[in-house]
Enzyme design. Structure first.
Site, PDB file in Angstrom:
ATOM      1  CG  ASP A 216      -1.738   1.234   1.208  1.00 37.08           C
ATOM      2  OD1 ASP A 216      -2.772   1.373   0.387  1.00 37.08           O
ATOM      3  OD2 ASP A 216      -1.544   2.182   2.286  1.00 37.08           O
ATOM      4  CD  GLU A 319      -3.831   1.017  -3.138  1.00 39.50           C
ATOM      5  OE1 GLU A 319      -5.121   1.182  -2.905  1.00 39.50           O
ATOM      6  OE2 GLU A 319      -3.015   1.387  -2.660  1.00 39.50           O
ATOM      7  CG  ASP A 401      -1.222   4.092   5.491  1.00 39.12           C
ATOM      8  OD1 ASP A 401      -2.283   4.337   4.572  1.00 39.12           O
ATOM      9  OD2 ASP A 401      -0.536   4.824   5.695  1.00 39.12           O
TER      10      ASP A 401
END
Ligand SMILES: [Zn+2]
Length: 477
Positions: A216, A319, A401
């Site tokens: 992340d 992501e 996170d």
């Protein structure tokens, strides 16, 4: 696989002049091509305004690389190129023509809606003062010398490198690498050569092939990594640019107090050019040095981070961040650019391919931050300033996170074991790596320069794009 080897050069004064001459020649050829093609556009427009029927208008001029090359070879003997074109390698002009062909191609595709991304404008002339200096060689003597400290390029001759080239030289000698092309470039006050090399690499085994990790990316902490074994790691954001900002501000003030290259007249609103003073040059150089140092520090930190992740885990989940969109946010842009989000993902992907490992890209719409990593209940809203995730359903309290990273890591196992529907494993993403690689670019295909897309530089771009598309895009949401 195709890989780049980049070295800083230490050219002598003559070589430096020759390098500049080649890059200038490339720009001149580019500008010639832009002028030659668009002249027919303007001509047609003017004729149409006089009421000349469509069929009798001046014909369109072609912009494919072979057509441009043919026309240029005729034109260079008579126009302003006549006095000096022989001074540079023909590859210099070819670079410019290939770039122009690509620019027209991109423009046409964008206009027809066949190109992704922002609308492209009409190709424009490159300014002498702004254009980046670059020139690409695809034929002739391109060599890394045996002593490991020199490279040889067509026309430019043997140039000393700033760092040792032994690594590449040994590979070429051993037959595990083949140089496809070389690009010289002036970047941040220094000359570089970048070899595009076709290499055979031994696949290195990662430390934990069965473990998946979710990465992340954030601004406060550069990356939070949660793996499927339950471990969590934080990579602090080095914030090189933020740190350098104070020094940069001071140096920039100094630059702006001295007599620079541009004069702005507040009354007429016009900006004219003048010779900058030596004091300005000195101050500007000092400022640039800080910029270069910052960029180098950042590049180094990112490479170390991505390499450490890829050396350890078999699967990496990242992501699909809309970096271009995020950079439009005024408050975040500088920080995001400093962290290098886009670059991290690019590096993770290609370094994974080297180890024959998986990269899973979570859908842009997958709510990794809003979902509880324990019970998978998704929240409707979670503002950015809320740094701690607390689940209303199961009562989980976790760093925001970390929670997101755990969700990403879980995506990998969802992808590996299927979606729970019997018999759907065949649709899984576990096809052997490299099965659909399009990255192998042979010299002959490049030389052939097929049609409009046959330019040297655009092919390089397509390769990168293919590589990115090669990443398995999982849309699990
Ligand atoms: Zn929960």
């Amino acid at each position: 696989m195709v890989q780049a080897f980049k070295y800083a050069l230490d050219p002598n004064a003559t070589q430096e002049a020759a390098l500049r001459s080649h890059c200038g020649a490339s720009r001149a050829a580019y500008n010639w091509a832009i002028g030659w093609v668009t002249a027919s556009w303007w001509q047609r427009k003017a004729e149409a305004s006089y009421g000349i029927p469509e069929g009798e208008l001046t014909p369109w001029r072609p912009w494919s690389l072979p057509a441009l090359r043919k026309e240029f070879n005729q034109a260079k003997k008579t126009n302003h190129f006549a006095d000096w074109w022989e001074e540079n390698s023909k590859e210099a002009y070819n670079t410019g023509l290939a770039n122009a062909a690509a620019a027209f191609d991109n423009y046409a595709k964008s206009k027809n809606g066949r190109r992704k991304g922002a609308r492209m404008g009409m190709p424009r002339f490159k300014s002498k003062h702004k254009a980046r200096l670059a020139c690409r060689f695809t034929t002739g003597t391109i060599r890394v010398d045996v002593d490991g400290r020199h490279v040889t390029l067509p026309r430019l001759g043997t140039i000393r490198t700033h760092e040792s080239t032994t690594k590449l030289q040994r590979r070429v000698a051993g037959g595990t690498a083949r140089i496809l092309s070389a690009t010289v470039r002036h970047e941040r006050g220094r000359w570089f050569v970048s070899f595009q090399v076709e290499t055979r690499r031994e696949i290195t085994r990662v430390a934990r092939p069965g473990v998946a990790v979710g990465v992340d990316l954030g601004v406060k902490v550069l990356a939070v990594m949660a793996d499927s074994a339950g471990e969590i790691r934080y990579a602090p954001n080095p914030k090189h640019y933020e740190t350098a900002l104070k020094t940069l501000k001071r140096l920039s003030r100094r630059v702006s107090r001295r007599q620079g290259p541009a004069v702005h007249d507040p009354i007429t609103g016009k900006t004219t050019r003048r010779e900058p003073s030596n004091r300005w040059r000195k101050a500007n150089e000092q400022r640039n040095r800080i910029h270069h140092r910052t960029a180098n520090l950042r590049a180094d930190a990112l490479h170390k981070l991505t390499a450490s992740i890829r050396d350890e885990y078999g699967t990496v989940v990242v992501e699909d961040l809309n970096v271009a969109g995020m950079l439009k946010n005024r408050r975040l842009a500088r920080k995001i650019a400093d962290a290098g989000f886009g670059e991290i993902r690019r590096q993770l992907t290609y370094k994974g391919q080297r180890n024959a490992c998986r990269t899973v890209v979570a859908s842009r719409w997958y709510p990794s931050s809003k979902t509880c990593s324990s019970c998978k209940t998704a929240k409707a809203k979670l503002p950015l300033h809320v740094r701690v995730f607390s689940c209303d359903n199961c009562g989980l309290v976790m760093d925001r996170d970390e929670n997101a990273a755990r969700n990403l890591a879980d995506l990998a196992s969802a992808g590996m074991t299927g979606t729970g529907v019997a018999g759907d494993r065949g649709t899984q993403v576990t096809k052997p790596r490299g099965a659909d690689h399009k990255t192998r670019a042979t010299r002959s295909s490049r030389k052939a320069g097929t049609g409009r897309a046959g330019g040297a530089i655009p092919q390089q771009r397509t390769e990168t794009r293919d590589r990115q598309q090669d990443t398995e895009a999982l849309t699990l949401w």
